[in-house]
Design an enzyme around this catalytic site. Structure first.
Site, PDB file in Angstrom:
ATOM      1  N   CYS A   1     107.322  71.772 -56.344  1.00  0.00           N
ATOM      2  CA  CYS A   1     107.480  70.544 -55.583  1.00  0.00           C
ATOM      3  C   CYS A   1     108.815  69.873 -55.900  1.00  0.00           C
ATOM      4  CB  CYS A   1     106.323  69.594 -55.832  1.00  0.00           C
ATOM      5  SG  CYS A   1     106.054  69.221 -57.541  1.00  0.00           S
TER       6      CYS A   1
ATOM      7  N   HIS B   1     104.143  65.200 -60.106  1.00  0.00           N
ATOM      8  CA  HIS B   1     104.352  65.718 -58.760  1.00  0.00           C
ATOM      9  C   HIS B   1     105.544  65.022 -58.109  1.00  0.00           C
ATOM     10  CE1 HIS B   1     103.443  67.634 -55.076  1.00  0.00           C
ATOM     11  NE2 HIS B   1     103.044  66.552 -54.444  1.00  0.00           N
TER      12      HIS B   1
END
Lengths: 891, 485
Positions: free
Chosen positions: B116, B433
Site C-alpha cells: 500500500c 496502512h
C-alpha cells in the site's frame, strides 16, 4: 346473616348460601353487603312469595298451579334484566330449579306443563350446564308465544343454543322445522331491536339467510348489508357468495342501486349489473352507474333494455368507455396546479446529494437514458406534455426525435411507447403524436409506436377500435420486436374485453412452431389479459398446448414464465374453476410444472383472502430445495395475491413474510420484497417501508433490486417524501452499479407517478372491489421482476408498461347533472370501520375540509360537507354526480 | 350499384360532419376528400372502420359502412422522424478505457502484499499531469548512457503503470512495476515471516522521484533539462551563521520536498515549515579552529510547480529500536501561502502576480479593485502610483522579465492548492496502512484505498491532520496557483 324469623328459610339456609356464592360478584365485600341487604323488607317479601309459588306449583290443584305459574312469570318479566347481575327473581328461584325440573318431568301434558316449561327455559339461562341446551329444550316444549318478552339476554342465549342444536341435528340429519319457527321469532326480534348483526349471525349459523329479506326494513337494511358485505370477506366459499347475494337483493329491494351495483360487480355477475340498470329508472343515476363500471375497468355493453333512448344510451356508453377520463384527470391536474411538465432531473434531485453523485458523464449512457425515459413517462403520465418526447419536433435542436435516438436499439421501443404513456387516455392526441413513428424503417421505433397506441387506449373503448385497426396489421410481421409491440399493445388496450377478433388472430401464434419464444410468451400474456378471469376454455387449451410444445431448453428461458402466467390470468379470482386446468398442468414437464401450479393457484385465489391457500403457499415457501427450482418465487407473490384483499389478512401476511425472509432460501428471499410491494401497493406503510429500506442494502443484489422496485411500488403515485429521500440516498449509494441505479431510477419514477395524482392500487370503492385488469398488470410486472436480469434489465424492459393497467387517478371529482365539474366542500379523513357499531358513528376521523376535486390517499374517505347537494353514489370516489338537494335552505 | 353515404370523420379533436361517400368510387377518392379537409396526404391517412383499416382499393359494400357512421382518421402531415445523422455514442458501447474516463477518476491498484505504501505513492504522483506527459515523451530508444539499466526499466514501468491506470476500469495489478522497483531498490524486498515487509512511503516516494529525475534528464540541452526538478524542485538559499565566531556563509541547495517538523509548538503546517527551515549544525569553524554550532536558516529561492511537504512524523526510537510515530495533530490548509518563507528576491517577484490574483478574486466577489489592496505590503503603494490598471500591469511586466521564461504570461503567486494527500494509519512507519487521497481535475476528491477508489468530500480531506488513530497526512502535495498577466 341477619336474623330471620321465617321458618321456611331455615331449611334452605345452607343451600341458598351456596347459590349466592355462585352468583358472579366481583369482590367479596360487596357480597357481604348484599347479604345484609338481601333481606330488606322488599326482597324478603319477594323471596317468600317465590318460594310460595314454587310450593304451589307442586300443588295438585291445577287452579292453584296456574295462578302460581302466572305470578311467577309476572315476577320474572317484571324484573329488569341486565348483563352484569342476575335478576332477583331468577336468583331466588335458582335453588328450586332442580325441584321444578323434577316436577315438570312428571307432569301430564297440559297447558300448565307448557307454562312451567317456559319458566324453566328462562331459569335454565343461568342454571343449565354448558352444552346441555336445556333452555332451548324447555323452550321447544313450552308454549308458543312472544319470546322477546323474556328479555334480550334470554333471546341471545337461545340463539346460541339454536346454533349448537342445528349443527348437532345436521349431523343426525334430523328435522329442524321446530327450530326454524323459533329462528323466525328471534330474527324478527333482533331486527326490531338494532341487533341486525346477531340476526345475521344466527341465520348464517342455521344457513337460511333468505329469511333476512322478510325482516329488513328501511331503517335497518343499510346496517344489515354493511355487516353482510364485510362478513363475506371472512367466510369460506361458497357461503360468501350467498351472503353477498342476499345483500344484493336487499339493496335492490330498497332501491339502493349504487350499492347493489357494487356487489354485482364484486360477484362479477353481469346479470345482476343488468338488473340494476333495468330496475332503476333515473337516467342520472344510470350515469353514475356507468362511472362506477368504468372505474372497475370491465367491458360492458349497454343494450336497449337497459337504456331505451338511443341518444342517452350512446352518452352512457361513452361514460362506460372511459372517454371522459382524460378530461377529468386534467381538470384535477389544473386544479392542483401540477400541469407543468417535469424532467427526470426534477425527480432525481441530484443537487440534494452532497458531492457523491457522479459528475454527469461525458457520453450518454444508454441505460441511464432508458431510465430517464421511463421516469419521464411515469411522472408525466396522462398530462399530455413533457420535456423530452412531446416538445415540438420542428425546432431544430432538442426535438422529440433527438431524445428518441438517445435510446439504444430496444430502448427506442420504450422511448416511442412512452409517448403513449404521456398521452394516456387521450386517444385522439395520442394517435396524432404517435403517427409519425409509423413511417420510419426502424423496427424498434415501430414496435414502440404500436405499444404506445395500446397504452394510449388502455381502459378506453372506442367504436372505431383504432387500436385493433392499427395493431392488427402488424401482428404477423416478420420482425419479432414489431410483433411483440403489436401483441403487447393489444393486450393492454383490450385487457378484460374478451374480444373474439383478437383471440382469433393471437391464438394461432401460440401454436405456431415457427414463432420465436418471446413472441409466443407475449401472445400468451396478452391473451391472458384480454381474457382475464374469463375461464375461457379455448384460450386455455391453446396455452396448454403451447406449454406442452416447448422444448427442454425453452422451458429454461426466463420469458417462458409468461406462459403459465397467461394461463393463470384466465382464472384470476375464479377459485375452483381452475381445478380442471390445474389437473392438466400436472402433466407438464417437471421444469415448469410446479411453477405453473403455483401461478394457477395464486391467480385463482387472488383477492379472496382464503386462509387455506395462504397456508398451502406458505408451506411451499418454507421448503428448502435444491438449486434451480424457480417455483417458490410465484408462491411468495401468490401469498400476497391471496392475502391482499382485507386488512387483517394483509397484516398477517406481512408478518409471515418477515418470517419467510429470515428462514427462507435465497430464491424465496428475492421474491419477498415483491410480495410486500404488492401487499402495500400505493400505500406506504411505515413498517413495510423500513423492511424494504433494509433489504435495499442487502448483499444479494437481486434482493436489493426487488426491494428497490418495491419501494417504488408501495410509494407509487404518493410523492412520499420519506421514500423519495431513501431512493435519493440509494441513488448515490449505488451510483457505480448501473443495474441497481436503473432500478432506483424506475422506483423514483414510480413514486412520483402522475406527479402524485395516480394510484396503482387495484382496489377501489372503499377497498371492496378488485379490478381484475389492474391486478393482472401488476402481477405480470412482479413475475417479470422474479428474473430481473433477463427481463427488465435485459431487452424486455417495456414490460414495465404493464403497470398502466393499474394506473388510475386517485381523485374525487364532483360533476353536476350535466356532467360539468363543480366545486363543493368535502371533508377528507381517515376512514373508520363502522360495521356493526351502534348508533350513527362518524365514518371518518381527523378530517380536513377541501373543495373538490380532491386527492384521496390510501385508507381515506370523503364526505360532502354541504347539504346543498346529494351525491348519487354513497361511495365518494372517482367521478361523483351531484344532484341539488330540493330540501336545502340557504342559511 | 352505387349509393351515397354520409359519414362523419373524427380527426384529432375535430369532427368533420356530413362527408359524402360515393360507393362506386374507390376509397382513395374518399381519402382525397379528406386531404382537402385536413391537409394529410392520402398515403399517410389511416382510416379506422370497426377495428380495421380502410384500404385504398377496398370495396365500400364489403366494408359495411353505414349511413351516419362515425369514422376515425389518424395521420399527420408532420415530418417523419429521422435518425440523427451523427449516431449517438453510448457509454456502454465505448471501449473499456473510455468508460474509465467517464467515471471521472481512474482505477485503483491491487495490493500485492503490503504494497500500500507503493500504491499510494504511485496514485499521488500520477495526479501530476506534467509528470505523465514527461514520461510519455520518454522513449525507449532515447535512453541516455548515463542512466543505468534498472533506472531505465523503472521509468518505463512507471510510464506503463500510469497508462494502465488511465485505461482500465477495474483495479490494476502493478506486478511489473513492483518487480522493477525491488530490483532497483533491494531494500524494498525485505522479508518478514516470508512476507514482504511494509515500507516507508516517504522512502519510496523519494527514491522513485530521484530515479525519474535521473532518467528524465534530457541528454542534450542543459537548460530546463530536468523535468522532475522543474516540477518538484525547491531551491533553498541558506544562511549559515556561527554565533560564536560571527562567521557567515550562504549556500544553495535543491530539495524535492519541504519538511514539516513536528514539535510541541507546532500546531499548523506553516509553523512546522518554518521550523523545518531552521536548523543547527555542527561543523568545524575555520575561525575558531574547532567544531562549533552553526545556525542554518533557509529561505525559498525558487518555487516549484508542485510543492511537496513531508510531515516528519517518524523518528528512530533508540530504546525500542523502532521508527516511532508522532501522532500530534498538525492542521494544513487547502490553500497554502508560502510568501513569508521566500527569500527577498523571490518576494519581490511574487508581489505583482499576487496583487493581480487578489484583484481577480476581488472582482469575483464583486469588490472594487482599489478597495482590495488595503492590507498589502509597502511595495503596493509604489505599484499603485500609476492609478490605472494597464499601467500597473505594464510596470510589473517589466519587473517580471526573465523571471519565468519557460511559461510566458503565467506567473507563480506563492499560493498553492492542495492536490493530494498521502496518509498513514497506524503506529509505526513499517506497519499500518497507507492511503492516497487525490483531487481530480473535476475538483472531486478520490480516496484510493488500494483497489477501491471512492469519492470523498473536500471538508473530510482537512480532517486527515492527525491527533488520533484515523488516517493522518504524511506527505502532502500542493499545486501552484498561477496568474496570467
Amino acid at each position: 346473616m341477619a336474623p330471620s324469623p321465617d321458618p321456611n328459610s331455615v331449611g334452605d339456609g345452607p343451600k341458598r348460601d351456596e347459590a349466592t356464592t355462585k352468583v358472579p360478584t366481583k369482590d367479596p365485600k360487596k357480597k357481604d353487603d348484599k347479604k345484609e341487604e338481601d333481606l330488606s323488607e322488599e326482597d324478603l317479601q319477594l323471596k317468600q312469595n317465590l318460594e310460595l309459588y314454587v310450593e304451589r306449583v307442586q300443588d295438585p290443584n291445577p287452579e292453584l298451579q296456574k295462578a302460581a305459574l302466572e305470578s311467577m312469570r309476572q315476577e320474572i318479566r317484571a324484573s329488569t334484566s341486565s348483563m352484569t347481575s342476575v335478576p332477583k327473581p331468577l336468583k331466588f328461584l335458582r335453588p328450586h330449579y332442580g325441584t321444578l325440573k323434577e316436577f315438570h318431568k312428571n307432569m301430564v301434558e297440559s297447558d300448565l306443563k307448557k307454562l312451567l316449561a317456559d319458566i324453566l327455559s328462562v331459569l335454565a339461562l343461568t342454571m343449565s350446564a354448558e352444552g346441555e341446551r336445556e333452555s332451548l329444550g324447555y323452550r321447544l316444549t313450552g308454549s308458543e308465544g312472544d319470546i322477546g318478552s323474556w328479555g334480550h339476554e334470554y333471546v341471545r342465549n337461545l340463539a346460541g343454543e339454536i346454533a349448537e342444536e342445528y349443527t348437532v341435528r345436521q349431523g343426525e340429519e334430523a328435522s329442524i322445522e321446530d327450530l326454524m319457527d323459533l329462528v323466525q321469532q328471534i330474527v324478527a326480534f333482533h331486527m326490531k331491536h338494532n341487533a341486525e348483526t346477531e340476526a345475521v349471525d344466527l341465520l348464517m349459523d342455521v344457513e337460511d339467510l333468505d329469511l333476512l329479506l322478510e325482516h329488513v326494513d328501511r331503517t335497518n337494511f343499510r346496517r344489515t348489508c354493511n355487516y353482510l358485505t364485510s362478513a363475506a370477506k371472512f367466510l369460506p366459499g361458497p357461503d360468501d357468495m350467498l351472503v353477498l347475494d342476499i345483500a344484493y337483493m336487499i339493496y335492490i329491494k330498497f332501491e339502493e342501486y349504487p350499492n347493489a351495483l357494487q356487489i354485482a360487480l364484486f360477484l362479477d355477475n353481469m346479470q345482476y349489473v343488468k338488473q340494476v340498470f333495468t330496475s332503476c329508472t333515473d337516467l342520472l343515476k344510470k350515469k353514475q352507474f356507468c362511472y362506477m363500471i368504468s372505474r372497475h375497468g370491465i367491458t360492458f355493453e349497454l343494450d336497449p333494455e337497459m337504456v331505451e333512448n338511443e341518444v342517452d344510451r350512446e352518452m352512457l356508453q361513452d361514460i362506460v368507455n372511459n372517454t371522459k377520463l382524460s378530461e377529468g384527470y386534467l381538470t384535477l391536474a389544473r386544479d392542483i396546479e401540477v400541469m407543468e411538465a417535469k424532467t427526470p432531473e426534477d425527480i432525481y434531485k441530484a443537487h440534494l446529494l452532497d458531492g457523491r453523485a457522479s459528475s454527469g458523464p461525458s457520453a450518454d449512457s444508454a441505460r441511464q437514458n432508458l431510465a430517464a425515459t421511463f421516469v419521464n413517462a411515469f411522472v408525466n403520465a396522462g398530462f399530455g406534455q413533457d420535456k423530452l418526447m412531446t416538445v415540438p419536433s420542428d425546432s431544430t435542436t432538442g426535438s422529440a426525435g433527438n431524445w428518441l435516438f438517445k435510446n439504444k436499439e430496444h430502448g427506442k421501443t420504450s422511448a416511442a411507447a412512452s409517448l403513449g404513456m404521456i398521452l394516456l387516455w387521450d386517444v385522439d392526441a395520442g394517435l396524432t403524436h404517435l403517427d409519425k413513428y409509423f413511417h420510419t424503417n426502424d423496427n424498434p421505433i415501430i414496435a414502440g409506436a404500436l405499444l404506445g397506441v395500446g397504452i394510449v387506449n388502455c381502459g378506453i373503448k372506442n367504436d372505431c377500435d383504432p387500436a385493433l385497426a392499427l395493431l392488427g396489421e402488424y401482428i404477423d410481421k416478420e420482425d419479432s420486436s414489431v410483433r411483440i409491440g403489436a401483441i403487447m399493445g393489444l393486450g393492454i388496450a383490450y385487457a378484460g374485453s374478451q374480444n373474439d377478433q383478437i383471440r382469433s388472430s393471437l391464438s394461432p401464434i401460440l401454436n405456431d412452431a415457427k414463432a420465436p419464444l418471446d413472441v409466443i410468451a407475449f401472445a400468451a400474456l396478452s391473451l391472458g389479459m384480454i381474457y382475464v378471469g374469463s375461464c375461457n376454455e379455448e384460450v386455455a387449451q391453446s396455452m396448454i398446448f403451447a406449454l406442452m410444445d416447448r422444448s427442454e431448453a425453452e422451458l429454461g428461458e426466463a420469458l417462458t414464465r409468461f406462459l403459465p402466467l397467461g394461463l393463470g390470468l384466465l382464472y384470476l379470482g375464479k377459485q375452483e374453476s381452475v381445478e380442471a386446468t390445474a389437473e392438466v398442468s400436472k402433466t407438464f414437464n417437471e421444469k415448469i410444472r410446479k411453477y405453473c401450479d403455483m401461478t394457477l393457484l395464486s391467480c385463482a385465489y387472488a383477492g379472496t383472502g382464503n386462509v387455506l391457500k395462504v397456508q398451502d403457499l406458505l408451506a411451499q415457501c418454507g421448503e428448502h430445495l435444491e438449486k434451480g427450482d424457480i417455483h417458490q418465487g410465484p408462491a411468495v407473490i401468490g401469498l400476497a395475491m391471496v392475502a391482499m384483499s382485507e386488512e387483517l389478512g394483509l397484516d398477517m401476511a406481512i408478518r409471515s413474510l418477515e418470517r419467510v425472509l429470515q428462514y427462507g432460501e435465497q430464491n424465496v428471499r428475492r421474491a419477498v420484497p415483491l410480495a410486500l410491494g404488492l401487499l402495500c401497493i400505493s400505500n406506504p406503510k411505515v413498517t413495510v417501508m423500513d423492511t424494504l429500506s433494509r433489504l435495499s442494502h442487502d448483499t444479494d443484489s437481486e434482493v436489493a433490486m426487488s426491494a428497490i422496485i418495491s419501494l417504488g411500488l408501495i410509494g407509487a403515485g404518493t410523492n412520499n417524501a420519506r421514500i423519495a429521500g431513501m431512493l435519493r440516498n440509494l441513488s448515490s449509494y449505488y451510483y457505480k452499479d448501473a443495474s441497481l441505479l436503473f432500478c432506483v431510477r424506475i422506483a423514483q419514477g414510480l413514486v412520483h407517478m402522475g406527479k402524485g395524482l395516480l394510484t396503482l392500487s387495484p382496489f377501489h370503492s372503499e377497498r371492496l372491489l378488485l379490478s381484475p385488469t389492474a391486478l393482472a398488470g401488476i402481477v405480470t410486472l412482479l413475475h417479470a421482476c422474479l428474473d430481473m436480469k433477463s427481463i427488465i434489465l435485459g431487452k424486455y424492459h417495456y414490460v414495465l408498461y404493464f403497470l398502466v393497467l393499474a394506473m388510475q387517478p386517485r381523485m374525487m371529482l364532483t360533476v353536476d347533472e350535466n356532467l360539468k365539474p363543480i366545486s363543493v366542500p368535502v371533508r377528507v379523513g381517515q376512514a373508520v370501520d363502522v360495521v356493526g357499531q351502534a348508533g350513527r358513528p362518524k365514518t371518518i376521523t381527523g378530517f380536513q375540509t377541501h373543495s373538490t376535486p380532491v386527492l384521496l390517499a390510501a385508507g381515506e374517505r370523503a364526505e360532502l360537507a354541504t347539504d346543498k347537494y346529494i351525491p348519487l353514489s354513497p361511495i365518494l370516489e372517482g367521478f361523483i354526480i351531484l344532484k341539488e338537494n330540493p330540501d336545502y335552505r340557504e342559511e | 350499384m352505387g349509393f351515397i353515404l354520409t359519414v362523419s370523420v373524427k380527426w384529432q379533436k375535430k369532427v368533420f360532419e356530413g362527408i359524402e361517400i360515393d360507393s362506386t368510387l374507390p376509397p382513395y377518392v374518399f381519402k382525397a376528400q379528406l386531404y382537402d379537409l385536413t391537409g394529410v396526404p392520402p398515403e399517410r391517412q389511416k382510416i379506422m372502420v370497426k377495428g380495421g383499416l380502410l384500404k385504398d382499393d377496398g370495396d365500400w359494400s364489403a366494408i359495411g359502412v353505414k349511413d351516419g357512421q362515425k369514422l376515425m382518421m389518424m395521420g399527420t402531415a408532420d415530418e417523419i422522424v429521422k435518425a440523427p445523422e451523427k449516431a449517438i455514442v453510448f457509454a456502454e458501447d465505448l471501449p473499456e478505457e473510455e468508460q474509465a474516463t467517464n467515471l471521472g477518476y481512474s482505477a485503483g491498484l491491487v495490493n500485492l502484499g503490503n504494497t500500500c505504501y507503493m500504491n499510494s505513492t504511485v496514485q499521488c504522483l500520477k495526479s501530476v499531469p506534467e509528470l505523465k506527459s514527461a514520461l510519455s515523451n520518454y522513449s525507449l530508444a532515447g535512453r541516455s548512457n548515463d542512466v543505468d539499466q534498472t533506472s531505465h526499466m523503472l521509468t518505463v514501468a512507471t510510464r506503463e503503470l500510469f497508462g494502465d491506470l488511465d485505461r482500465s476500469v477495474n483495479a490494476v495489478s502493478p506486478t511489473q512495476f513492483w518487480m522493477v522497483l525491488r530490483k532497483k531498490f533491494p531494500q524494498f524486498s525485505q522479508l518478514q515471516n516470508g512476507m514482504h515487509m511494509q515500507q516507508d512511503a516517504e522512502e519510496c516516494w523519494t527514491q522513485l522521484l530521484y530515479t525519474l529525475s535521473q532518467s528524465l534528464k534530457a541528454p542534450t540541452s542543459s537548460e530546463d533539462s530536468d523535468a522532475v526538478k522543474a516540477l518538484f524542485g525547491v531551491n533553498l538559499r541558506s544562511r549559515i551563521h556561527c554565533q560564536e565566531s560571527g562567521e557567515e556563509s550562504s549556500e544553495t541547495e535543491s530539495v524535492y520536498a519541504l519538511k514539516c517538523h513536528i514539535s510541541h509548538e507546532v500546531n499548523h503546517l506553516h509553523e512546522g515549515l518554518k521550523h523545518g527551515l531552521k536548523g543547527e549544525l555542527e561543523k568545524t569553524s575555520p575561525a575558531l579552529g574547532r567544531t562549533a554550532i552553526y545556525l542554518k536558516e533557509s529561505l525559498i529561492d525558487s518555487l516549484p510547480r508542485y510543492l511537496t511537504v513531508q510531515f516528519v512524523r517518524f523518528f528512530w526510537k533508540r530504546e525500542t529500536n523502532q521508527k516511532a510515530k508522532i501522532l500530534r495533530k498538525v492542521d494544513y490548509p487547502l490553500e497554502l501561502d508560502i510568501f513569508d518563507l521566500c527569500s527577498e528576491d523571490l518576494r519581490k517577484k511574487l508581489e505583482a502576480p499576487r496583487q493581480k490574483l487578489r484583484d481577480e478574486e476581488g472582482k469575483k466577489l464583486g469588490l472594487q479593485t482599489k478597495s482590495s489592496s488595503k492590507d498589502s505590503d509597502v511595495k503596493m503603494t509604489d505599484a499603485e502610483a500609476p492609478s490605472n490598471e494597464s499601467g500597473e500591469s505594464s510596470s510589473t511586466a517589466a519587473h517580471q522579465e526573465g523571471a519565468s521564461s519557460s511559461e510566458k504570461g503565467t506567473h507563480m503567486t506563492g499560493i498553492y492548492d492542495l492536490v493530494s494527500v498521502l496518509t498513514h494509519k497506524g503506529r509505526s512507519a513499517d506497519s499500518g496502512h497507507y492511503v492516497a487521497w487525490v483531487k481530480q481535475e473535476s475538483g472531486k476528491w478520490i480516496q484510493y484505498d488500494d483497489s477501491y477508489p471512492s469519492i470523498q468530500r473536500e471538508e473530510d480531506i482537512t480532517k486527515l491532520s492527525g491527533g488520533g488513530d484515523w488516517h493522518m497526512a504524511y506527505i502532502i502535495m500542493y499545486k501552484a496557483r498561477f496568474v496570467s498577466m
